[in-house]
Design a protein around this motif. Structure first.
Motif, PDB file in Angstrom:
ATOM      1  N   THR A  82     -65.093  50.139   1.266  1.00  0.00           N
ATOM      2  CA  THR A  82     -63.885  50.837   1.743  1.00  0.00           C
ATOM      3  C   THR A  82     -62.660  49.981   1.400  1.00  0.00           C
ATOM      4  OG1 THR A  82     -63.893  49.729   3.897  1.00  0.00           O
ATOM      5  CG2 THR A  82     -65.015  51.859   3.800  1.00  0.00           C
ATOM      6  N   GLY A  83     -61.486  50.592   1.536  1.00  0.00           N
ATOM      7  CA  GLY A  83     -60.258  49.824   1.323  1.00  0.00           C
ATOM      8  C   GLY A  83     -60.104  48.726   2.367  1.00  0.00           C
ATOM      9  N   ILE A  84     -60.432  49.042   3.619  1.00  0.00           N
ATOM     10  CA  ILE A  84     -60.234  48.025   4.655  1.00  0.00           C
ATOM     11  C   ILE A  84     -61.252  46.886   4.487  1.00  0.00           C
ATOM     12  CG2 ILE A  84     -61.642  49.029   6.523  1.00  0.00           C
ATOM     13  CD1 ILE A  84     -58.119  47.510   6.912  1.00  0.00           C
ATOM     14  N   TYR A 108     -49.834  48.452   6.332  1.00  0.00           N
ATOM     15  CA  TYR A 108     -50.868  49.323   6.913  1.00  0.00           C
ATOM     16  C   TYR A 108     -51.384  48.736   8.240  1.00  0.00           C
ATOM     17  CZ  TYR A 108     -55.347  51.882   6.931  1.00  0.00           C
ATOM     18  OH  TYR A 108     -56.427  52.658   7.267  1.00  0.00           O
ATOM     19  N   GLU A 152     -46.896  45.422   1.004  1.00  0.00           N
ATOM     20  CA  GLU A 152     -47.213  46.688   0.337  1.00  0.00           C
ATOM     21  C   GLU A 152     -45.956  47.238  -0.313  1.00  0.00           C
ATOM     22  OE1 GLU A 152     -50.148  48.193   3.836  1.00  0.00           O
ATOM     23  OE2 GLU A 152     -48.707  49.654   3.096  1.00  0.00           O
ATOM     24  N   ASN A 156     -46.508  52.352   3.770  1.00  0.00           N
ATOM     25  CA  ASN A 156     -47.115  53.505   4.442  1.00  0.00           C
ATOM     26  C   ASN A 156     -46.590  53.546   5.881  1.00  0.00           C
ATOM     27  OD1 ASN A 156     -48.856  55.408   5.467  1.00  0.00           O
ATOM     28  ND2 ASN A 156     -50.671  54.102   5.428  1.00  0.00           N
ATOM     29  N   ASP A 181     -51.041  45.173  -1.261  1.00  0.00           N
ATOM     30  CA  ASP A 181     -51.870  46.364  -1.110  1.00  0.00           C
ATOM     31  C   ASP A 181     -51.216  47.421  -1.997  1.00  0.00           C
ATOM     32  OD1 ASP A 181     -52.995  48.802  -0.362  1.00  0.00           O
ATOM     33  OD2 ASP A 181     -53.439  48.087   1.668  1.00  0.00           O
ATOM     34  N   THR A 183     -52.329  50.368  -2.946  1.00  0.00           N
ATOM     35  CA  THR A 183     -52.940  51.692  -2.817  1.00  0.00           C
ATOM     36  C   THR A 183     -51.937  52.809  -3.105  1.00  0.00           C
ATOM     37  OG1 THR A 183     -54.458  50.820  -1.170  1.00  0.00           O
ATOM     38  CG2 THR A 183     -54.165  53.213  -1.205  1.00  0.00           C
ATOM     39  N   PHE A 184     -50.731  52.701  -2.534  1.00  0.00           N
ATOM     40  CA  PHE A 184     -49.758  53.780  -2.711  1.00  0.00           C
ATOM     41  C   PHE A 184     -49.205  53.799  -4.138  1.00  0.00           C
ATOM     42  CE2 PHE A 184     -48.153  55.919   1.283  1.00  0.00           C
ATOM     43  CZ  PHE A 184     -49.281  55.637   2.018  1.00  0.00           C
ATOM     44  N   SER A 201     -57.317  50.711  -1.776  1.00  0.00           N
ATOM     45  CA  SER A 201     -58.295  51.654  -1.235  1.00  0.00           C
ATOM     46  C   SER A 201     -58.605  52.629  -2.360  1.00  0.00           C
ATOM     47  CB  SER A 201     -57.713  52.408  -0.037  1.00  0.00           C
ATOM     48  OG  SER A 201     -58.558  53.510   0.238  1.00  0.00           O
ATOM     49  N   THR A 203     -60.553  55.017  -2.029  1.00  0.00           N
ATOM     50  CA  THR A 203     -60.759  56.301  -1.343  1.00  0.00           C
ATOM     51  C   THR A 203     -59.670  57.306  -1.718  1.00  0.00           C
ATOM     52  OG1 THR A 203     -61.510  54.898   0.479  1.00  0.00           O
ATOM     53  CG2 THR A 203     -61.159  57.219   0.991  1.00  0.00           C
ATOM     54  N   LYS A 204     -58.504  56.808  -2.131  1.00  0.00           N
ATOM     55  CA  LYS A 204     -57.336  57.659  -2.340  1.00  0.00           C
ATOM     56  C   LYS A 204     -57.293  58.132  -3.800  1.00  0.00           C
ATOM     57  CE  LYS A 204     -56.824  56.558   1.885  1.00  0.00           C
ATOM     58  NZ  LYS A 204     -56.750  55.155   2.175  1.00  0.00           N
ATOM     59  N   MET A 213     -65.758  56.935  -0.374  1.00  0.00           N
ATOM     60  CA  MET A 213     -64.880  55.828   0.025  1.00  0.00           C
ATOM     61  C   MET A 213     -65.165  54.598  -0.835  1.00  0.00           C
ATOM     62  SD  MET A 213     -64.643  56.139   4.138  1.00  0.00           S
ATOM     63  CE  MET A 213     -62.920  55.672   4.138  1.00  0.00           C
ATOM     64  N   GLY A 214     -64.157  53.773  -1.001  1.00  0.00           N
ATOM     65  CA  GLY A 214     -64.343  52.525  -1.747  1.00  0.00           C
ATOM     66  C   GLY A 214     -63.101  51.679  -1.653  1.00  0.00           C
ATOM     67  N   LEU A 332     -54.744  60.318   1.603  1.00  0.00           N
ATOM     68  CA  LEU A 332     -53.677  60.693   0.661  1.00  0.00           C
ATOM     69  C   LEU A 332     -54.214  60.727  -0.762  1.00  0.00           C
ATOM     70  CD1 LEU A 332     -52.112  57.725  -0.712  1.00  0.00           C
ATOM     71  CD2 LEU A 332     -52.438  57.411   1.715  1.00  0.00           C
TER      72      LEU A 332
HETATM   73  C1  LIG Z   1     -52.222  51.301   2.269  1.00  0.00           C
HETATM   74  C2  LIG Z   1     -53.640  51.397   2.709  1.00  0.00           C
HETATM   75  N1  LIG Z   1     -54.448  50.316   2.577  1.00  0.00           N
HETATM   76  C3  LIG Z   1     -55.738  50.350   2.955  1.00  0.00           C
HETATM   77  C4  LIG Z   1     -56.296  51.484   3.502  1.00  0.00           C
HETATM   78  C5  LIG Z   1     -57.730  51.474   3.948  1.00  0.00           C
HETATM   79  O1  LIG Z   1     -58.518  52.222   3.077  1.00  0.00           O
HETATM   80  P1  LIG Z   1     -59.907  52.880   3.505  1.00  0.00           P
HETATM   81  O2  LIG Z   1     -59.615  54.038   4.378  1.00  0.00           O
HETATM   82  O3  LIG Z   1     -60.535  53.219   2.185  1.00  0.00           O
HETATM   83  O4  LIG Z   1     -60.670  51.822   4.243  1.00  0.00           O
HETATM   84  C6  LIG Z   1     -55.504  52.628   3.654  1.00  0.00           C
HETATM   85  C7  LIG Z   1     -56.062  53.865   4.247  1.00  0.00           C
HETATM   86  O5  LIG Z   1     -55.361  54.807   4.559  1.00  0.00           O
HETATM   87  C8  LIG Z   1     -54.140  52.586   3.245  1.00  0.00           C
HETATM   88  O6  LIG Z   1     -53.324  53.646   3.383  1.00  0.00           O
END
Ligand SMILES: Cc1ncc(COP(=O)(O)O)c(C=O)c1O
Length: 391
Positions: A82-84, A108, A152, A156, A181, A183-184, A201, A203-204, A213-214, A332
């Motif tokens: 997962t991202g976390i 986040y 980030e 977010n 981070d 992700t966005f 993440s 997952t997005k 998820m990843g 997202l």
């Molecule tokens: C910016 C950001 N980082 C990390 C995560 C965590 O990702 P995950 O839900 O895949 O664990 C999220 C999840 O919404 C996120 O928005």
């Protein structure tokens, strides 16, 4: 040999060399055989790269890691479940008792929580500073030796843009690693700045279809190997089937991202023209305070649009409930459009003096724009605004 032995020890039907499957197979196996005990010993000790146990390494996961490292312009990547888990593995691998971390308060929530609650139990101290407060970031780095500056961009949910050249420069001056981070911003953003580690993440937008998820961390071999070693001990391993789904998602990453961003811009422009919406935050709009910085730093403007509505929190609840094409779900960059209303976004765990910098008001809503037709999304938003506010 009896049948029940033969079915367990049957040989794989491997294609001949030169007869490669066009789509990589899923290596849905926990164990890998090696010829001799000496080969196994070399694999277990890390002397050879041979696969032996999928918690340590698996070809489906490795293939994904190679694509991700290349997209992010980094030497190496470790993929996790997962991202976390990518966030947690980075913190656990690189921090030790007594270390200090500076993190932007807009980051986040669960990342802040990991540092302030979990890592604090192991003697790691954290200073929260608003991303807007560059002098405060420098003061926090100067106040005590700091291992890591974590941030980030875009943030977010309110899409603030970090001045990344400043972040990297100030962290380097005080001997801290920079971790973003990303992700966005997406898998190809921000490679030009010399950031030490990129956390995503998957997952997005990487996986993109909301069905797997990843997470991943990209950077130098030295740092990524430290994280990989911890992942092997902690166990947030990415399953080979999940790795396959994410690699499949990546094949359409660029075309999906192009449509997501185009749709997001169309929706943002419409919302900006609607008087029932008091503020639209989207880095691709000229009205965004960091429009020029975002255009210079990122290859696109992303698929999240954050709005503030005229009226009350109750009206924003009616608006969210009246949307037909947007689900109230916290993710997202997926195929479907999603909304997170203000009731689900209040940064309650931030200290009172920093709550203001999160800039989440009573009617702030985060829209994740999907792959639907933009005209349909705009019609849906307009209809929901009419239900909540009248024409
Ligand atoms: C910016 C950001 N980082 C990390 C995560 C965590 O990702 P995950 O839900 O895949 O664990 C999220 C999840 O919404 C996120 O928005």
């Amino acid at each position: 040999m009896k049948a029940k032995t033969r079915v367990i020890h049957h040989r794989a039907a491997e294609p001949a060399p030169g007869n490669r499957p066009l789509v990589s197979p899923i290596f849905q196996t926990v164990k890998f055989e090696l010829e001799t005990l000496a080969d196994v010993e070399r694999a277990w000790s890390g002397e050879s790269d041979a696969y032996h146990y999928s918690r340590a390494a698996n070809p489906s996961v490795r293939e994904l890691e190679m694509i991700l490292a290349e997209l992010q312009g980094q030497e190496a990547c470790v993929a996790v479940s997962t991202g976390i888990a990518a966030v947690a593995a980075t913190l656990i691998a690189l921090l030790s008792q007594g270390d200090h971390v500076v993190i932007c308060a807009e980051t986040y929530g669960p990342t802040r929580g990991l540092l302030l609650k979990t890592m604090a139990r192991f003697g790691i101290t954290t200073t929260l500073v608003s991303m807007d407060d560059q002098a405060g970031i420098e003061r926090a780095l100067a106040a005590k030796p700091t291992r890591m500056l974590w941030f980030e961009s875009p943030t977010n949910p309110v899409l603030k843009i970090a001045d990344i050249a400043f972040m990297v420069d100030v962290a380097k001056r005080y001997g801290a690693w920079t971790v973003i981070d990303n992700t966005f911003a997406g898998l190809e953003a921000h490679a030009q700045f010399g950031i030490d580690l990129f956390v995503h993440s998957l997952t997005k937008s990487a996986a993109g279809h909301g069905d797997v998820m990843g997470g991943a961390v990209m950077g130098s071999h030295t740092l990524v190997d430290k994280i990989r070693a911890q992942v092997n001990m902690l166990g947030p391993t990415l399953d080979p089937h999940a790795a396959f789904l994410i690699s499949r998602g990546l094949k359409t990453y660029h075309v999906r991202r192009e449509v997501l961003c185009r749709n997001a811009l169309a929706v943002a422009r419409y919302l900006e023209s609607d008087p029932r919406v008091t503020r639209v935050r989207y880095p691709g709009l000229k009205s965004h305070p960091h429009f020029a910085l975002a255009a210079q730093q990122m290859p696109d403007s992303g698929s999240v649009v954050t709005i503030d509505l005229a009226g009350t929190a109750e009206q924003s609840r009616v608006f969210a409930d009246s949307l037909q094409l947007f689900s109230t779900v916290a993710s997202l960059a997926s195929t479907e459009s999603l909304i997170v209303p203000p009731q689900l976004m209040q940064p309650r765990e931030l200290p009172a003096d920093l709550r203001g910098c999160s800039d989440i008001g009573a009617t702030t809503a985060r829209l994740s724009i999907g792959l639907e037709d933009a005209d349909d999304l705009i019609a849906d938003l307009s209809a929901a605004l009419t239900i909540a506010f009248g024409a």
